[in-house]
Design a protein around this motif. Structure first.
Motif, PDB file in Angstrom:
ATOM      1  N   THR C  69       0.915  -1.287   0.093  1.00 29.61           N
ATOM      2  CA  THR C  69       0.064   0.042  -0.107  1.00 29.61           C
ATOM      3  C   THR C  69       0.932   1.229   0.036  1.00 29.61           C
ATOM      4  O   THR C  69       2.021   1.228   0.415  1.00 29.61           O
ATOM      5  N   ARG C  70       0.314   2.504  -0.494  1.00 31.56           N
ATOM      6  CA  ARG C  70       1.293   3.743  -0.215  1.00 31.56           C
ATOM      7  C   ARG C  70       1.087   4.145   1.091  1.00 31.56           C
ATOM      8  O   ARG C  70      -0.064   3.948   1.675  1.00 31.56           O
ATOM      9  N   PRO C  71       1.978   4.842   1.212  1.00 33.94           N
ATOM     10  CA  PRO C  71       2.058   5.381   2.882  1.00 33.94           C
ATOM     11  C   PRO C  71       0.885   6.374   3.004  1.00 33.94           C
ATOM     12  O   PRO C  71       0.556   6.435   4.026  1.00 33.94           O
ATOM     13  N   GLU C  72       0.339   7.024   1.986  1.00 36.16           N
ATOM     14  CA  GLU C  72      -0.697   8.193   2.251  1.00 36.16           C
ATOM     15  C   GLU C  72      -1.952   7.074   2.816  1.00 36.16           C
ATOM     16  O   GLU C  72      -2.658   8.153   3.493  1.00 36.16           O
ATOM     17  N   TYR C  73      -1.843   5.890   2.959  1.00 34.57           N
ATOM     18  CA  TYR C  73      -2.943   5.249   3.285  1.00 34.57           C
ATOM     19  C   TYR C  73      -2.789   4.591   4.502  1.00 34.57           C
ATOM     20  O   TYR C  73      -3.803   4.029   4.777  1.00 34.57           O
ATOM     21  N   HIS C  74      -1.934   5.015   5.087  1.00 34.33           N
ATOM     22  CA  HIS C  74      -1.643   4.139   6.406  1.00 34.33           C
ATOM     23  C   HIS C  74      -2.932   4.465   7.304  1.00 34.33           C
ATOM     24  O   HIS C  74      -2.890   3.411   8.427  1.00 34.33           O
ATOM     25  N   ASP C  75      -3.391   5.758   7.536  1.00 32.37           N
ATOM     26  CA  ASP C  75      -4.388   5.916   8.372  1.00 32.37           C
ATOM     27  C   ASP C  75      -5.600   4.816   8.314  1.00 32.37           C
ATOM     28  O   ASP C  75      -6.209   4.218   9.229  1.00 32.37           O
ATOM     29  N   VAL C  76      -6.277   4.590   7.034  1.00 40.67           N
ATOM     30  CA  VAL C  76      -7.377   3.691   6.978  1.00 40.67           C
ATOM     31  C   VAL C  76      -7.109   2.436   7.135  1.00 40.67           C
ATOM     32  O   VAL C  76      -7.765   1.737   7.812  1.00 40.67           O
ATOM     33  N   VAL C  77      -5.787   2.100   6.592  1.00 38.10           N
ATOM     34  CA  VAL C  77      -5.307   0.665   6.810  1.00 38.10           C
ATOM     35  C   VAL C  77      -5.219   0.293   8.366  1.00 38.10           C
ATOM     36  O   VAL C  77      -5.892  -0.686   8.756  1.00 38.10           O
ATOM     37  N   ARG C  78      -4.695   1.234   9.042  1.00 39.81           N
ATOM     38  CA  ARG C  78      -4.468   0.927  10.429  1.00 39.81           C
ATOM     39  C   ARG C  78      -5.757   0.980  11.268  1.00 39.81           C
ATOM     40  O   ARG C  78      -5.881  -0.019  12.166  1.00 39.81           O
ATOM     41  N   ALA C  79      -6.602   1.747  10.609  1.00 42.15           N
ATOM     42  CA  ALA C  79      -7.967   1.841  11.453  1.00 42.15           C
ATOM     43  C   ALA C  79      -8.851   0.411  11.157  1.00 42.15           C
ATOM     44  O   ALA C  79      -9.439   0.074  11.923  1.00 42.15           O
ATOM     45  N   TYR C  80      -8.630   0.041   9.685  1.00 40.14           N
ATOM     46  CA  TYR C  80      -9.209  -1.270   9.783  1.00 40.14           C
ATOM     47  C   TYR C  80      -8.647  -2.349  10.605  1.00 40.14           C
ATOM     48  O   TYR C  80      -9.343  -3.239  10.988  1.00 40.14           O
TER      49      TYR C  80
END
Lengths: 179, 244, 179
Positions: C69-80
């Motif tokens: 995944t790209r770093p910009e998406y770390h918030d959503v991935v972490r939330a999930y």
């Protein structure tokens, strides 16, 4: 208005998830969406992704949504998985290997004594992986087979010869560190 | 833990107690935080500050690694050498005065490079921890739990086994009945822990007569199986039992 | 002529593998290709994929290729995934690792000289995490064990190979002092 970033965010989540992702779970990650917004974003993601990326697809399976390789590509995937060497060892196999590495040449009864457990099946695994080999028979009653490590063992562990194996004394301090 | 007290009177600086991983770390902090010239360290001042820090730690009952003390004596040594007039070097033509601080400076500069390199790794790690690979399915996770074994895994497995039988050996001494087979196993395990041991330890262990006799029988069996050698260094020396 | 299917086949393999896939491994799965064909197909795949798919990217890591995944998406991935930011290495561990990375193969006494302090507990941590490994013995008196970094080290820090590390000289502190 649909958040234009939402489809990509959904993709990141589907990709990183070990299991199919349900709508309910997604609802938790993206709270405050309007009714139907999530479904719409998912639809858009699926149609874009499935059109652009030939080898993969987003599918709806029993538990939710997930990314999979398309059936047409299963052959290459299978061919790849076959080339991956399985150098992985179970803990009992590792323990047996350790006894053989440090006590070689050593017989099965001796290994059993040291491990306190029957070790026949792990011996077979290690023989199959060519990490150990037989070393003739011990000249005692019953003439048990002796085992030792192979060249393959040295190569696998990046050792030039057996003397490069660290000794327990050397590693005492490192091993005594508890985390 | 933060100390809100200046350590030295001549400089208003604060020392954050928990960051010094070693004497070099502390020295670098003293030098850099006071913006001193690392190539011309005021050694007397730095030594004083260094010793005050050690004293403070002692007051607070914080145990410091031995390396801190070694460095203290190095500093004092350098300080005393600095006080001596430069030795005349008649014979040497390019007889340059050798700065007693030179080696320490070099060590500090080298250390500092790696501290900075560690910062680089830290920021790379931060970026890397914000990306994910494909979620691994159950099968893959299971596979991951198997060890893709390294030399360290081998020695660790061996170490854990040895630790396990150290406990067992203690237990078996206590048991009432005993067989030659049991003792054979016990001796083999002892030989794994230690390639060689003294014969007299069986007497020191205060084991029962029965255990002693069975142990001797097992020992002779091992000699017969050529798993051990018995030897004596000198006439009245203890007999030593060694793995073959 | 480039097999038009090759980029997609490569993508299927990259997706299926939990680890970075090297060119050599790909060569085994796709035998009989002309020189440079694989590299060309990979280049094409990377540029197409990275352009079309916003949330993911194909990266070169540890001498291989992997999708992340790209770093910009770390918030959503972490939330999930409901994970906290994973435990980072401690500064002493990073420092020891830096010494090993730049000086490898290197022995414990050499590491100690540079760090000015005994490093056994950090060595243990790094061995456990498989970021470092033993590298035989140094041919000097006492034959001390040497250590080096692993493939896992490259993956952990997102490095293509060791040469991607800045040179050690670049870490020399700029001298603030007046000359």
């Amino acid at each position: 208005m649909l958040n234009p970033e939402l489809p990509s965010q959904l993709l990141a989540v589907l990709f990183a998830s070990p299991e199919p992702v349900t709508l309910a779970e997604l609802g938790e990650v993206f709270p405050g969406l309007e009714d139907g917004e999530l479904e719409k974003a998912l639809d858009q993601l699926r149609s874009d992704f499935n059109r652009q990326v030939q080898a993969l697809e987003i599918r709806k399976v029993a538990g939710g949504f997930r990314i999979t390789t398309r059936p047409e590509y299963h052959d290459v995937v299978r061919a790849y998985l076959k080339t991956r060497p399985s150098a992985k060892l179970s803990l009992p196999a590792l323990e047996t290997l350790a006894v053989i590495a440090y006590k070689q040449p050593v017989t099965l009864p001796e290994i059993m004594d040291i491990r306190g457990i029957k070790s026949t099946s792990t011996i077979r695994t290690l023989l199959e992986k060519k990490l150990i080999e037989t070393r003739g028979r011990k000249k005692v009653v019953g003439r048990p087979i002796m085992y030792g490590t192979t060249r393959e063992f040295l190569v696998h562990f990046g050792l030039e010869d057996l003397s490069e194996l660290p000794t327990l004394e050397e590693f005492q301090e490192i091993l005594a560190e508890t985390e | 833990m933060q100390l809100d007290r200046a350590l030295a009177e001549d400089a208003a600086y604060h020392v954050n107690l928990d960051v010094f991983e070693g004497p070099l770390d502390l020295l670098l902090h003293l030098i850099r935080s006071q913006e001193l010239d690392i190539y011309d360290i005021p050694i007397a001042r730095i030594t004083d500050q260094y010793l005050q820090y050690l004293a403070r730690m002692e007051e607070l009952n914080i145990a410091l690694a031995a390396e801190f003390v070694v460095m203290a004596s190095t500093l004092i040594f350098i300080k005393s050498k600095m006080l001596l007039p430069a030795e005349p070097r008649g014979q040497e033509e390019d007889g340059e005065w050798e700065d007693p601080r030179a080696e320490l400076v070099e060590q500090l500069l080298e250390h500092e490079k790696f501290k900075n390199a560690a910062q680089m790794l830290f920021s790379r790690e931060t970026v890397e921890l914000s990306v994910w690979g494909r979620g691994e399915n159950e099968f893959e996770q299971e596979e991951k739990e198997m060890v893709s074994a390294t030399v360290f895994d081998v020695i660790k497995a061996f170490h854990l086994m040895v630790e396990r039988f150290k406990e067992q050996i203690v237990l078996e001494v206590e048991s009432e009945t005993v067989t030659v087979e049991q003792k054979l196993g016990e001796l083999r395990r002892m030989l794994t822990v230690q390639r060689e041991f003294r014969f007299s330890i069986f007497f020191e262990k205060r084991i029962s007569r029965l255990h002693l006799i069975v142990t001797l029988i097992a020992l002779l069996e091992l000699v017969r199986l050529r798993e051990v050698r018995l030897h004596q260094v000198g006439l009245f020396e203890d007999i030593r039992i060694a793995a073959c």
